[in-house]
Design a protein around this motif. Structure first.
Motif, short mmCIF file in Angstrom:
data_model
loop_
_atom_site.label_atom_id
_atom_site.label_comp_id
_atom_site.label_asym_id
_atom_site.label_seq_id
_atom_site.Cartn_x
_atom_site.Cartn_y
_atom_site.Cartn_z
N THR A 175 46.64 28.96 49.86
CA THR A 175 45.51 28.05 49.96
C THR A 175 45.07 27.59 48.58
OG1 THR A 175 44.80 29.36 51.87
CG2 THR A 175 43.24 27.74 51.00
N ALA A 194 47.46 25.05 47.40
CA ALA A 194 47.17 23.77 48.05
C ALA A 194 46.02 23.06 47.35
CB ALA A 194 46.83 24.00 49.52
N ARG A 231 50.10 18.47 51.99
CA ARG A 231 49.74 19.43 53.03
C ARG A 231 50.91 19.63 54.00
NH1 ARG A 231 44.05 18.06 52.46
NH2 ARG A 231 44.44 16.00 53.34
N GLU A 268 46.23 19.43 45.55
CA GLU A 268 45.30 18.35 45.93
C GLU A 268 44.59 17.80 44.70
OE1 GLU A 268 42.68 17.77 49.95
OE2 GLU A 268 44.20 19.31 49.64
#
Lengths: 190, 190
Positions: B81, B84, B176, B88
DNA sequence: ATAGGCGATGGGACTTGGTCCCATCACTGT
DNA sequence: ACAGTGATGGGACCAAGTCCCATCGCCTAT
């Protein structure tokens, strides 16, 4: 004169390793390497495509060993088991002599960005070779690429330990150990 | 004369991209690039450390974005996470203009081994930056390094799709998606 | 044994990437 | 008007890498 003595390539590698160790990579000239080997610049570039490659000579063989090891793995082998077979096959290429000069090579490479760059390219080559072999086994992307990079990580980890004088384990054992650690770490990612 | 016009760096990048597209990377000289930008070789090397870097300009910013994105992830975030979140954050650096010239850049890089080598080094830099940020979160090796390389794989996959004209999805969505695919592929490895 | 054929080497000219140093130009504030 | 500052031009210089050709030693056929 040593002009017509055999093993010119090997003499060039030894001369380069010595000079890099004595004066550093940047301060060593291709002409100097050739001179110490009793040869000339022309001959150097006939044996190696560029100055960096003299330190990575023979690593193209590793790609073939990795791939053939994966190809030879039993049909029922999982992706990671096949990768382990490839690593084990490649381990045969690492002689005790290579282990002895390992720390020197590491120091030279780590102190020069051109050499680190070449090393990064080699790692990509390893990953590409393994991923291709895995795909030949019917393993689809992105699993093949992922398993291949797991292999590269295990290999670099194991190699770093192997050349460390304070670690006297065999390379195959280290490879199995590092691959196992990575496999165990997977479950902690998410 | 354009000697004292602003945005010299940007002009050099545009001139280089044009010339690489017209005559190829190898057949283009640094002097030619500088001339088309209305500058000289001296000024080129004042803005870029070497000829290759003109194509990877600004990618060092990506390392910082990746790291800061991971740093800013909530404490309870899992490694993947956090990765990620880093991806991003980095996605904000990719403008539509960059997307437009993407295919040209890809062709140039893929046709030159020096450039592929530099690209491999950049990927290592990304992985190193992410692994370091993950370790700051208390994630130990080899999990940090593994998660970081998962991030690099997701990033390269997503970027390849993003620049493909036949794919009109947003980069964040692609990131994603690819990261999810990799996460799903993990269970099939062993 | 002699004559070639062949592969590896020497050697030099050449291009280009990259470094270094210094003079020069434009802008800024006083 | 003046000096200081930062970016630029320009040239000398070095090393990596390419190209081409002459040369050398070995090997083989006649």
């Amino acid at each position: 004169m040593s002009r017509w003595e055999p093993r010119a390539r090997e003499r060039l590698v030894r001369a380069a390793a010595e000079l890099f160790d004595e004066h550093g990579y940047d301060s060593t000239t291709v002409v100097q390497i050739a001179q110490r080997a009793g040869l000339t610049k022309s001959t150097f570039f006939r044996h190696f495509p560029d100055k960096r490659e003299v330190l990575f000579a023979g690593q193209d063989v590793l790609c073939e060993l990795l791939a053939s090891g994966i190809d030879a793995a039993p049909d029922e082998a999982t992706p990671l088991t096949a990768v382990a077979a490839g690593l084990e096959a490649a381990a045969g290429n690492f002689t005790p002599e290579l282990r002895a000069i390992g720390p020197v090579l590491r120091a030279v490479v780590e102190n020069n960005s051109d050499l680190r760059e070449r090393e990064a390219l080699k790692h990509h080559s390893f990953a590409d070779a393994m991923a291709l072999a895995l795909r030949r086994r019917g393993i689809a992307e992105p699993a093949a690429g992922l398993a291949a990079w797991l292999g590269v990580l295990a290999f670099t980890d194991a190699y770093a330990c192997w050349v460390d004088p304070s670690c006297d384990q065999e390379l195959t054992a280290l490879l199995r150990l590092k691959l196992g650690e990575l496999r165990a770490a997977i479950s902690s990612l998410d």
